[in-house]
Design an enzyme around this catalytic site. Structure first.
Site, PDB file in Angstrom:
ATOM      1  CB  THR A 122     -29.553  30.611 -44.125  1.00  0.00           C
ATOM      2  OG1 THR A 122     -30.502  31.183 -45.212  1.00  0.00           O
ATOM      3  CG2 THR A 122     -29.149  29.439 -44.786  1.00  0.00           C
ATOM      4  CD  GLU A 140     -29.070  29.862 -48.493  1.00  0.00           C
ATOM      5  OE1 GLU A 140     -29.068  30.789 -48.006  1.00  0.00           O
ATOM      6  OE2 GLU A 140     -27.693  29.248 -48.503  1.00  0.00           O
ATOM      7  CG  HIS A 141     -30.488  34.463 -48.976  1.00  0.00           C
ATOM      8  ND1 HIS A 141     -31.150  35.208 -49.896  1.00  0.00           N
ATOM      9  CD2 HIS A 141     -29.869  33.711 -49.884  1.00  0.00           C
ATOM     10  CE1 HIS A 141     -30.981  35.208 -51.368  1.00  0.00           C
ATOM     11  NE2 HIS A 141     -30.276  34.139 -51.224  1.00  0.00           N
ATOM     12  CG  ASP A 142     -33.710  37.576 -48.309  1.00  0.00           C
ATOM     13  OD1 ASP A 142     -34.008  38.274 -47.399  1.00  0.00           O
ATOM     14  OD2 ASP A 142     -32.421  37.558 -48.858  1.00  0.00           O
TER      15      ASP A 142
END
Length: 219
Positions: A122, A140-142
């Site tokens: 993402t 997923e993010h970060d």
């Protein structure tokens, strides 16, 4: 003029799963499939799934103006050793990515990654070199992922997670989301068992299994 030569290093299960993706990638680039081979020093056949199998020494001697290699070896220590040997021999790392891989915003992936079908990455993610992401896995993010990390099929890596070099995440494992400024950390060389649910940090070199994931106790 001699044409480039492309290879999948490893003709076992991992390599045979990546080869069709490599074939599509080269077809889309207009490159002859005769220039796509396997490298495997232990192969018992001279051709596998329609592609010639060469030893590493033969690959180096092959008439080509440039050589590219995707290293399809699940063992991360072996993958690192081979990548360093290829680098020393002037071989260019080659990333192979399925057509339906989804990458979103601000994603940086190091050289030599292999991304299988239905992988999703993402936003705001940094991934090191020679990453393997198998079928249906996501990041997923970060998240920050180190070098030579392996995701088996169906890994669910949620946001704000740090995975250090050489970690192996087993099939169907779920990694709980961390917090901004306090990510969940999976240490260098850790092994996450198949189907494990990781809810807290995992120490370097540890093997964890179960739900919630706990250190494996050997009898």
């Amino acid at each position: 003029m001699n044409q480039p030569l492309y290879a999948i290093y490893g003709a076992s299960g991992c390599g045979r799963g990546i080869m069709p993706l490599a074939r599509i990638q080269l077809q889309n680039a207009g490159i002859q499939l005769s220039k796509l081979v396997f490298i495997d020093d232990n192969a018992t056949a001279s051709e596998i799934n329609g592609h010639q199998v060469l030893s590493y020494a033969s690959f180096l001697k092959h008439d080509a103006r440039q050589r590219f290699v995707a290293i399809a070896i699940a063992n991360s220590a072996v993958r690192e050793k081979l990548s360093l040997q290829c680098l020393a021999d002037g071989i260019t790392p080659w990333a192979v990515t399925a057509n339906n891989v989804v990458t979103m915003d601000n994603v940086v992936i190091g050289e030599g990654a292999l991304l299988s079908p239905f992988v999703t990455i993402t936003s705001n993610i940094r991934i090191g070199k020679y990453f393997h992401a198998n079928l249906y896995s996501y990041v997923e993010h970060d998240c920050i992922i180190g070098d030579y990390v392996t995701f088996a099929p169906g890994v669910k890596c949620n946001g704000n997670v740090v995975i250090e070099d050489h970690a192996y995440i087993g099939s169907g494992a779920v990694i709980k989301q961390g917090k901004p400024g306090a990510p969940l950390v999976i240490g260098r060389g850790a092994v996450i068992g198949m189907g494990a649910v990781v809810t807290k940090n995992v120490a370097a070199g540890a093997t964890v299994v179960g739900n919630p994931a706990k250190p494996l106790v050997k009898n």
